[in-house]
Motif scaffolding. Structure first.
Motif, short mmCIF file in Angstrom:
data_model
loop_
_atom_site.label_atom_id
_atom_site.label_comp_id
_atom_site.label_asym_id
_atom_site.label_seq_id
_atom_site.Cartn_x
_atom_site.Cartn_y
_atom_site.Cartn_z
N ALA A 1 0.83 -1.20 0.00
CA ALA A 1 0.00 0.00 0.00
C ALA A 1 0.87 1.26 0.00
N THR A 2 0.45 2.25 -0.74
CA THR A 2 1.26 3.47 -0.86
C THR A 2 0.55 4.72 -0.37
N THR A 3 -0.76 4.82 -0.59
CA THR A 3 -1.48 6.01 -0.15
C THR A 3 -1.97 5.81 1.29
N GLN A 4 -2.28 6.92 1.95
CA GLN A 4 -2.76 6.84 3.32
C GLN A 4 -4.08 6.06 3.39
N GLY A 5 -4.95 6.28 2.43
CA GLY A 5 -6.22 5.56 2.41
C GLY A 5 -6.02 4.06 2.26
N GLU A 6 -5.10 3.67 1.38
CA GLU A 6 -4.82 2.24 1.18
C GLU A 6 -4.24 1.62 2.44
N ILE A 7 -3.36 2.34 3.11
CA ILE A 7 -2.72 1.81 4.32
C ILE A 7 -3.74 1.61 5.43
N VAL A 8 -4.58 2.62 5.68
CA VAL A 8 -5.60 2.53 6.73
C VAL A 8 -6.59 1.42 6.41
N SER A 9 -7.02 1.35 5.15
CA SER A 9 -7.99 0.33 4.75
C SER A 9 -7.42 -1.08 4.91
N ALA A 10 -6.18 -1.27 4.49
CA ALA A 10 -5.55 -2.59 4.58
C ALA A 10 -5.35 -3.00 6.03
N ALA A 11 -4.89 -2.07 6.86
CA ALA A 11 -4.68 -2.37 8.28
C ALA A 11 -5.99 -2.70 8.97
N SER A 12 -7.05 -1.96 8.65
CA SER A 12 -8.35 -2.19 9.25
C SER A 12 -8.91 -3.55 8.85
N ALA A 13 -8.81 -3.89 7.57
CA ALA A 13 -9.32 -5.17 7.09
C ALA A 13 -8.53 -6.33 7.70
N LEU A 14 -7.24 -6.16 7.81
CA LEU A 14 -6.38 -7.18 8.40
C LEU A 14 -6.76 -7.41 9.87
N ASN A 15 -6.95 -6.33 10.60
CA ASN A 15 -7.30 -6.44 12.01
C ASN A 15 -8.67 -7.10 12.19
N ALA A 16 -9.64 -6.70 11.38
CA ALA A 16 -11.00 -7.25 11.50
C ALA A 16 -11.00 -8.76 11.25
N LEU A 17 -10.32 -9.20 10.21
CA LEU A 17 -10.27 -10.63 9.91
C LEU A 17 -9.55 -11.39 11.01
N PHE A 18 -8.45 -10.84 11.49
CA PHE A 18 -7.65 -11.54 12.50
C PHE A 18 -8.43 -11.71 13.80
N GLN A 19 -9.14 -10.66 14.23
CA GLN A 19 -9.90 -10.75 15.48
C GLN A 19 -11.00 -11.80 15.35
N SER A 20 -11.69 -11.83 14.23
CA SER A 20 -12.74 -12.82 14.00
C SER A 20 -12.15 -14.23 13.96
N HIS A 21 -11.01 -14.36 13.33
CA HIS A 21 -10.34 -15.66 13.21
C HIS A 21 -9.94 -16.19 14.58
N LEU A 22 -9.37 -15.33 15.41
CA LEU A 22 -8.97 -15.75 16.75
C LEU A 22 -10.17 -16.19 17.57
N ALA A 23 -11.29 -15.48 17.43
CA ALA A 23 -12.50 -15.84 18.18
C ALA A 23 -12.98 -17.24 17.80
N LYS A 24 -12.92 -17.59 16.52
CA LYS A 24 -13.32 -18.93 16.09
C LYS A 24 -12.40 -20.00 16.67
N GLU A 25 -11.12 -19.71 16.69
CA GLU A 25 -10.17 -20.68 17.25
C GLU A 25 -10.42 -20.87 18.74
N ASN A 26 -10.61 -19.76 19.45
CA ASN A 26 -10.80 -19.82 20.90
C ASN A 26 -12.12 -20.48 21.28
N ASP A 27 -13.20 -20.09 20.58
CA ASP A 27 -14.55 -20.45 21.00
C ASP A 27 -15.10 -21.71 20.33
N VAL A 28 -14.51 -22.11 19.20
CA VAL A 28 -15.04 -23.28 18.48
C VAL A 28 -13.99 -24.38 18.34
#
Length: 242
Positions: free
Chosen positions: A106-133
């Motif tokens: 990512a090169t632009t500020q918008g791309e960086i924020v968007s990529a970081a946000s999407a990465l964080n959202a997926l990772f948190q959901s993924h961890l919850a499935k591992e922990n709870d299921v």
């Protein structure tokens, strides 16, 4: 203690250790994502934080995923109850790798924020499935996690370093009588003197949530934060250096 009791204790301790490691990884990921977004809000370049988050993912998150696939996922794939879950979780690992690559490029500020946000959202959901299921399903089907994982640090995290089943003593920093304007300076001075893996307990007369955000901005991924007591008159937070 009988041999059976010892094995049972070790088996029970493994899921707790995995979840604790997940908690640290999840908090660190979230701290980095928040810090990147706030950098843009403050009209600052997020490039430095972007590089730190990419390094964290490449050095910790992705190796953790590979180790899980070789151990936890391999065992769960043999069970009819979790076969489809494992297939979905492996797909999410592939998506995480793609998001990390997208963040790195990512090169632009918008791309960086968007990529970081999407990465964080997926990772948190993924961890919850591992922990709870996933982990409860493995335990329910009698999978010996202690034997399966051995000393696999990429899945279990580093040992606490506390031996003999006793917690190391932790000093308290009571700032209730310190002038409010001087509290953060005092707290960060104490934090700065901590060795890796050690902590102190902050005692305050209100929820120090603004302090948490300052730690997340200044020390993303380098600190731990655990509420010991949450009001209504006294708040205690265990703050450590990761």
């Amino acid at each position: 203690m009988t041999a059976q009791a010892a094995r049972t204790g070790a088996q029970d301790a493994v899921p707790a250790r995995i979840r604790a490691h997940h908690d640290r990884l999840g908090r660190t990921m979230s701290d980095h994502a928040v810090t990147i977004a706030r950098s843009v809000d403050r009209l600052m370049s997020p490039a430095a934080r972007q590089a730190v988050l990419v390094a964290f993912c490449e050095e910790e998150v992705l190796p953790h995923a590979v180790a899980e696939e070789k151990t936890l996922y391999a065992a769960a794939a043999e069970l009819p109850a979790t076969e489809l879950l494992v297939r979905a979780m492996r797909d999410e690992h592939a998506a995480l790798r793609a998001l990390v690559a997208g963040l790195a490029s990512a090169t632009t500020q918008g791309e960086i924020v968007s990529a970081a946000s999407a990465l964080n959202a997926l990772f948190q959901s993924h961890l919850a499935k591992e922990n709870d299921v996933l982990l409860p399903a493995l335990a329910e089907h009698g999978v010996d996690l202690a034997s399966l994982l051995g000393g696999e640090h990429d899945v279990l995290g580093e040992p606490s370093g506390v031996s003999g089943g006793e917690e190391a003593p932790v000093a308290e920093l009571d700032v209730r009588r310190v002038i409010p304007a001087q509290r953060h300076e005092r707290i960060f001075a104490v934090y700065g003197e901590l060795a890796a893996g050690t902590a102190f307990v902050l005692v305050n007369d209100h929820d120090p949530k603004p302090l948490y955000y300052q730690f997340a901005a200044d020390h993303p991924g380098d600190f731990t934060w655990e509420y010991v007591e949450s009001g209504p008159e006294v708040w205690k937070v265990r703050i450590g250096r990761a």
